[in-house]
Design a protein around this motif. Structure first.
Motif, PDB file in Angstrom:
ATOM      1  N   THR A  43      -4.152   3.378   7.272  1.00 24.95           N
ATOM      2  CA  THR A  43      -4.549   2.228   8.075  1.00 24.95           C
ATOM      3  C   THR A  43      -5.902   1.734   7.580  1.00 24.95           C
ATOM      4  O   THR A  43      -6.839   2.516   7.446  1.00 24.95           O
TER       5      THR A  43
ATOM      6  N   HIS B   7      -0.902   5.517  14.488  1.00 21.64           N
ATOM      7  CA  HIS B   7      -0.240   5.383  13.189  1.00 21.64           C
ATOM      8  C   HIS B   7      -0.590   6.579  12.299  1.00 21.64           C
ATOM      9  O   HIS B   7      -1.763   6.870  12.066  1.00 21.64           O
TER      10      HIS B   7
ATOM     11  N   GLY C   4       0.277   6.899   9.115  1.00 20.32           N
ATOM     12  CA  GLY C   4       0.114   6.497   7.722  1.00 20.32           C
ATOM     13  C   GLY C   4      -1.275   5.953   7.449  1.00 20.32           C
ATOM     14  O   GLY C   4      -2.206   6.107   8.241  1.00 20.32           O
TER      15      GLY C   4
ATOM     16  N   ALA D 200       4.687  -4.477  15.738  1.00 22.51           N
ATOM     17  CA  ALA D 200       4.018  -3.681  14.707  1.00 22.51           C
ATOM     18  C   ALA D 200       4.565  -2.261  14.679  1.00 22.51           C
ATOM     19  O   ALA D 200       4.844  -1.709  13.608  1.00 22.51           O
ATOM     20  N   ARG D 201       4.715  -1.658  15.846  1.00 26.22           N
ATOM     21  CA  ARG D 201       5.242  -0.291  15.906  1.00 26.22           C
ATOM     22  C   ARG D 201       6.676  -0.209  15.368  1.00 26.22           C
ATOM     23  O   ARG D 201       7.028   0.719  14.648  1.00 26.22           O
TER      24      ARG D 201
ATOM     25  N   ALA E 169       8.096  -2.194  13.143  1.00 24.50           N
ATOM     26  CA  ALA E 169       8.060  -2.346  11.686  1.00 24.50           C
ATOM     27  C   ALA E 169       7.533  -1.078  11.013  1.00 24.50           C
ATOM     28  O   ALA E 169       8.097  -0.624  10.013  1.00 24.50           O
ATOM     29  N   LEU E 170       6.457  -0.504  11.544  1.00 27.96           N
ATOM     30  CA  LEU E 170       5.912   0.728  10.971  1.00 27.96           C
ATOM     31  C   LEU E 170       6.919   1.865  11.050  1.00 27.96           C
ATOM     32  O   LEU E 170       7.116   2.602  10.079  1.00 27.96           O
ATOM     33  N   ASP E 171       7.574   2.008  12.190  1.00 30.02           N
ATOM     34  CA  ASP E 171       8.571   3.062  12.365  1.00 30.02           C
ATOM     35  C   ASP E 171       9.782   2.863  11.454  1.00 30.02           C
ATOM     36  O   ASP E 171      10.496   3.816  11.152  1.00 30.02           O
ATOM     37  N   SER E 172       9.994   1.617  11.011  1.00 30.83           N
ATOM     38  CA  SER E 172      11.111   1.304  10.115  1.00 30.83           C
ATOM     39  C   SER E 172      10.711   1.399   8.645  1.00 30.83           C
ATOM     40  O   SER E 172      11.492   1.068   7.761  1.00 30.83           O
TER      41      SER E 172
ATOM     42  N   TYR F 288       8.077  -0.221   7.092  1.00 30.83           N
ATOM     43  CA  TYR F 288       7.444  -1.405   6.512  1.00 30.83           C
ATOM     44  C   TYR F 288       5.922  -1.302   6.572  1.00 30.83           C
ATOM     45  O   TYR F 288       5.369  -0.639   7.445  1.00 30.83           O
ATOM     46  N   HIS F 289       5.268  -2.013   5.663  1.00 29.70           N
ATOM     47  CA  HIS F 289       3.830  -2.201   5.746  1.00 29.70           C
ATOM     48  C   HIS F 289       3.581  -3.332   6.733  1.00 29.70           C
ATOM     49  O   HIS F 289       4.365  -4.277   6.807  1.00 29.70           O
ATOM     50  N   VAL F 290       2.501  -3.254   7.472  1.00 27.42           N
ATOM     51  CA  VAL F 290       2.198  -4.257   8.488  1.00 27.42           C
ATOM     52  C   VAL F 290       0.774  -4.764   8.292  1.00 27.42           C
ATOM     53  O   VAL F 290      -0.143  -3.968   8.113  1.00 27.42           O
TER      54      VAL F 290
END
Length: 119
Positions: free
Chosen positions: A42, A38, A40, A6-7, A9-12, A14-16
Motif C-alpha cells: 500500500t 490490506h 499487500g 476497493a475491498r 477489487a483487492l480481494d479479487s 486487482y491493483h487499486v
C-alpha cells in the motif's frame, strides 16, 4: 461504496488506485481502515499542490466544462493529510512522469523489484 468497491477489487487480485478529493474528515477513518486491513503493498501519497496550480490543471481536463473553478475553491482543502505511517508528499513541481516513476520505484522497493511500468 468506495470502501466496498476497493475491498472487492483487492480481494479479487486487482491493483487499486483511489484518488481525488477524499477529504480527511469525511473519508479519513474509512481510508485508514482500508490501509490497515490490506495485507499487500500500500502506498499513500498526498499531492500538496496550491489551489492556483490545481485550478490551472483542472482547466486542461474535460471535467472543466462541468465543474467550475469556483466550485473547486469551495471543495479545496490544503494540507489534508491522511496521517498514516509512510504517507508521502508529492509537490507541484513533480511532473507526471516524475510522479509515476516515483510511485513505481517505491512499489518496486516494497515488492523486491517486481513491479512493471504500466502501459
Amino acid at each position: 461504496m468506495i470502501d466496498l468497491a476497493a475491498r472487492y477489487a483487492l480481494d479479487s487480485g486487482y491493483h487499486v488506485v483511489l484518488e481525488g478529493g477524499l477529504y480527511e474528515p469525511h473519508y479519513g477513518e474509512m481510508l485508514r481502515r482500508l490501509v490497515a486491513d490490506h495485507v499487500g503493498v500500500t502506498g499513500v501519497y498526498y499531492f500538496q499542490i496550491p489551489f492556483d496550480e490545481t485550478a490551472r490543471r483542472h482547466l486542461t481536463k474535460p471535467l472543466a466544462a462541468e465543474v467550475t473553478v469556483e466550485q473547486m475553491r469551495e471543495w479545496y482543502q490544503p494540507d489534508d493529510f491522511l496521517g498514516v505511517p509512510d504517507e508521502k508528499t508529492i509537490g507541484s513541481s513533480s511532473s507526471l512522469d516524475d510522479t509515476v516513476n516515483r510511485i513505481i520505484t517505491d512499489l518496486a522497493w516494497y515488492t523486491g523489484g517486481k513491479v512493471e511500468r504500466p502501459i
